[in-house]
Design an enzyme around this catalytic site. Structure first.
Site, PDB file in Angstrom:
ATOM      1  N   HIS A   1      -5.998 -11.601 -10.482  1.00 50.08           N
ATOM      2  CA  HIS A   1      -4.590 -11.208 -10.513  1.00 50.08           C
ATOM      3  C   HIS A   1      -3.812 -12.075  -9.540  1.00 50.08           C
ATOM      4  CE1 HIS A   1      -6.355  -8.879  -7.172  1.00 50.08           C
ATOM      5  NE2 HIS A   1      -5.232  -9.224  -6.592  1.00 50.08           N
TER       6      HIS A   1
ATOM      7  N   GLU B   1       0.063 -13.738  -0.134  1.00 50.74           N
ATOM      8  CA  GLU B   1      -0.262 -12.665   0.803  1.00 50.74           C
ATOM      9  C   GLU B   1      -0.754 -13.246   2.117  1.00 50.74           C
ATOM     10  OE1 GLU B   1      -2.664  -9.593  -1.416  1.00 50.74           O
ATOM     11  OE2 GLU B   1      -0.717  -8.634  -1.063  1.00 50.74           O
TER      12      GLU B   1
ATOM     13  N   THR C   1      -5.922  -5.546  -0.504  1.00 49.69           N
ATOM     14  CA  THR C   1      -4.556  -5.650   0.017  1.00 49.69           C
ATOM     15  C   THR C   1      -3.631  -4.625  -0.632  1.00 49.69           C
ATOM     16  OG1 THR C   1      -3.842  -7.295  -1.606  1.00 49.69           O
ATOM     17  CG2 THR C   1      -4.865  -8.130   0.411  1.00 49.69           C
ATOM     18  N   THR C   2      -4.222  -3.736  -1.426  1.00 53.47           N
ATOM     19  CA  THR C   2      -3.456  -2.649  -2.044  1.00 53.47           C
ATOM     20  C   THR C   2      -4.191  -1.344  -1.752  1.00 53.47           C
ATOM     21  OG1 THR C   2      -4.742  -2.887  -4.080  1.00 53.47           O
ATOM     22  CG2 THR C   2      -2.672  -4.112  -3.949  1.00 53.47           C
TER      23      THR C   2
ATOM     24  N   HIS D   1      -6.067 -14.158  -6.778  1.00 54.58           N
ATOM     25  CA  HIS D   1      -7.261 -13.483  -6.263  1.00 54.58           C
ATOM     26  C   HIS D   1      -8.241 -13.253  -7.398  1.00 54.58           C
ATOM     27  CE1 HIS D   1      -4.832 -11.610  -2.711  1.00 54.58           C
ATOM     28  NE2 HIS D   1      -5.243 -12.835  -2.457  1.00 54.58           N
TER      29      HIS D   1
ATOM     30  N   HIS E   1       1.715  -3.327 -10.902  1.00 57.15           N
ATOM     31  CA  HIS E   1       1.721  -3.917  -9.568  1.00 57.15           C
ATOM     32  C   HIS E   1       1.451  -5.408  -9.601  1.00 57.15           C
ATOM     33  CE1 HIS E   1       1.996  -0.018  -7.742  1.00 57.15           C
ATOM     34  NE2 HIS E   1       0.906   0.397  -8.347  1.00 57.15           N
TER      35      HIS E   1
ATOM     36  N   HIS F   1      -0.245 -12.632  -6.770  1.00 58.01           N
ATOM     37  CA  HIS F   1       0.799 -12.102  -5.887  1.00 58.01           C
ATOM     38  C   HIS F   1       1.884 -13.161  -5.817  1.00 58.01           C
ATOM     39  CE1 HIS F   1      -1.859  -8.851  -4.413  1.00 58.01           C
ATOM     40  NE2 HIS F   1      -2.811  -9.751  -4.600  1.00 58.01           N
TER      41      HIS F   1
HETATM   42 ZN   LIG Z   1      -4.744  -9.321  -4.664  1.00 67.00          ZN
END
Ligand SMILES: [Zn+2]
Ligand SMILES: *[C@@H]1O[C@H](CO)[C@@H](O)[C@H](O)[C@H]1NC(C)=O
Ligand SMILES: *[C@@H]1O[C@H](CO)[C@@H](O)[C@H](O)[C@H]1NC(C)=O
Ligand SMILES: *[C@@H]1O[C@H](CO)[C@@H](O)[C@H](O)[C@H]1NC(C)=O
Ligand SMILES: *[C@@H]1O[C@H](CO)[C@@H](O)[C@H](O)[C@H]1NC(C)=O
Ligand SMILES: *[C@@H]1O[C@H](CO)[C@@H](O)[C@H](O)[C@H]1NC(C)=O
Ligand SMILES: *[C@@H]1O[C@H](CO)[C@@H](O)[C@H](O)[C@H]1NC(C)=O
Ligand SMILES: *[C@@H]1O[C@H](CO)[C@@H](O)[C@H](O)[C@H]1NC(C)=O
Length: 383
Positions: A139, A151, A245-246, A164, A113, A141
């Site tokens: 990680h 995000e 957010t996941t 993040h 992901h 995005h």
């Molecule tokens: Zn994140």
């Protein structure tokens, strides 16, 4: 005649100053009730543990297997800079143990992901929150070269990518225990933009990204100063209560989104956007969740609009709709500042010219009569 032009220019300057100060208007109250959460297509990101599959393509389906995802404190959100409430009491964030050295090694992996770097719990946030928080992982995005993939959005504008750094409350044993606790998590978020130069700190990760192109692949990289992956200025930030957010979307994250941004080269961003795979063939990109409704939540800001030196009020820093193209240069504030500067210079020029004209006139007259001499020193002092 010259005097007339001079006066017109003065009036124009007045208008510019007015326009710029009204553009940097203060916050309004009123809850956000807009339906800004348009659906966006995408693929993978973090599922760790659970084993229940989910993807970015159909985000509305998350709520089917993960009930928290339909809560009223979800992340990410759009940050409306006009509605953010300045809170001068927000304590500054202090980091410790971020300056890792190359005697230590860090694991970088593709979790299907996102691209994740596992961090040691010796990295901590020591001030800024009611407890100490320990780092667990960081990680990213991102989108594609055509679609910016941050995000969070600022005034509905996406940035090309977002970092993040996830921390858990040190009163809990580890990340997985803390994740579901109401005071469990703190995430520091920063926007990544395209700049002219290669970012050598990001290169510590991106130089080896091809080693983790397939899902579940991992590699070790030498420790480095992780502080340098964050923006230079950590004093200016937004704060709000939100969620992962996941999936499982736990509403346990105390969010900090920095106002200052990070720049990487176009080539570096491309490496992030184009290298990773999810599954056998899918490209891992557009791994961002759509902005969620606020449901009355407030967003605090540790800062006020930039100390406005006449005219350069409320500039939008960076933030372009597409990730291609250099971070777009000029904001409204910048333009106004330049316009004001140009007008000022022009006025000065006209005024000088005007004085010279007068000076000539007078000096031809005052050869004989000296009555006008009095004016001269005063005018000279001005130019
Ligand atoms: Zn994140
Ligand atoms: C906004 O969301 C509400 C429910 O949350 C819905 O009733 C309304 O139709 C939506 N409006 C638009 C413009 O999508
Ligand atoms: C929910 O999880 C099951 C596996 O536990 C999976 O087969 C199904 O596709 C998931 N539903 C959605 C809507 O993602
Ligand atoms: C987030 O941290 C701030 C600063 O310590 C604190 O005031 C706020 O209550 C925290 N939010 C949550 C949900 O714990
Ligand atoms: C996290 O801490 C809990 C409680 O001490 C423990 O049971 C669990 O095994 C730990 N999990 C991990 C991944 O270390
Ligand atoms: C976040 O939640 C905490 C705890 O409920 C609350 O004290 C704080 O005021 C909230 N922060 C914001 C910015 O709403
Ligand atoms: C930073 O703050 C300025 C002033 O409020 C604002 O115009 C700009 O959009 C902000 N940028 C980000 C990334 O928050
Ligand atoms: C940004 O993109 C949205 C849709 O993706 C579009 O509606 C909007 O006009 C764009 N804004 C700018 C400034 O290009």
């Amino acid at each position: 005649m010259m005097l007339k032009i001079f006066l017109i220019l003065l009036v124009l300057q007045g208008l510019v100053v007015n326009a710029s100060s009204s553009s940097s208007s203060s916050e309004e109250e009123e809850d956000d009730d807009d339906n800004g959460s348009s659906e966006k297509e995408s693929k993978g990101h973090h599922s760790k543990g659970h084993g229940v599959p989910w993807g970015y393509k159909d985000q509305t389906a998350w709520t089917f297997n993960f009930t928290h995802c339909s809560g009223k404190s979800q992340s990410p959100i759009d940050i409306d800079t006009r509605k953010a409430i300045h809170d001068p009491k927000l304590p500054p964030i202090t980091l410790e143990g971020y300056d890792l050295t190359d005697d230590s090694a860090l694991t970088l992996w593709n979790n299907g992901h996102t691209l994740e770097l596992i961090l040691p719990s010796t990295m901590r946030i020591v001030t800024g929150f009611d407890h100490e928080f320990r780092a667990a992982q960081l990680h990213f995005h991102w989108g594609t070269p055509e679609v910016p993939g941050s995000e969070h959005t600022i005034d509905n504008v996406h940035f090309p990518a977002e970092i993040h750094v996830v921390h858990y409350n040190s009163k809990y044993a580890n990340m997985s225990e803390a994740a579901s606790k109401s005071d469990g998590l703190v995430v520091l978020g920063g926007f990544i933009q395209i700049g002219l130069h290669e970012n050598e700190n990001y290169e510590k990760i991106l130089a080896v990204i091809t080693d983790v192109s397939s899902e579940e692949a991992n590699t070790e990289i030498p420790g480095f100063n992780v502080r340098h992956l964050l923006p230079n200025n950590l004093e200016r930030f937004y704060r709000y209560n939100g969620s992962l957010t996941t999936p499982p979307c736990y509403q346990t994250v105390n969010w900090t989104i920095f106002n200052d941004t990070i720049t990487v080269s176009r080539k570096q961003l491309k490496a992030l956007e184009n290298t990773l795979k999810a599954g056998q063939t899918e490209h891992l990109n557009k791994n961002f969740r759509a902005p969620q409704l606020l449901y009355g939540r407030q967003v605090l800001a540790s800062f006020q609009n930039p100390p406005s030196i006449i005219g350069s009020g409320n500039g939008r820093i960076g933030g372009s709709n597409t990730s291609s193209g250099l971070s777009e240069g000029l904001s409204r504030g910048d333009v106004l500042a330049i316009a004001f500067g140009a007008l000022f210079a022009l006025t000065l020029l006209c005024f000088t010219f005007y004085i010279c004209q007068q000076h000539k006139k007078y000096s031809s007259i005052t050869k004989d009569s000296r009555q006008n001499v009095i004016y001269k020193p005063a005018m000279k002092a001005e130019a």
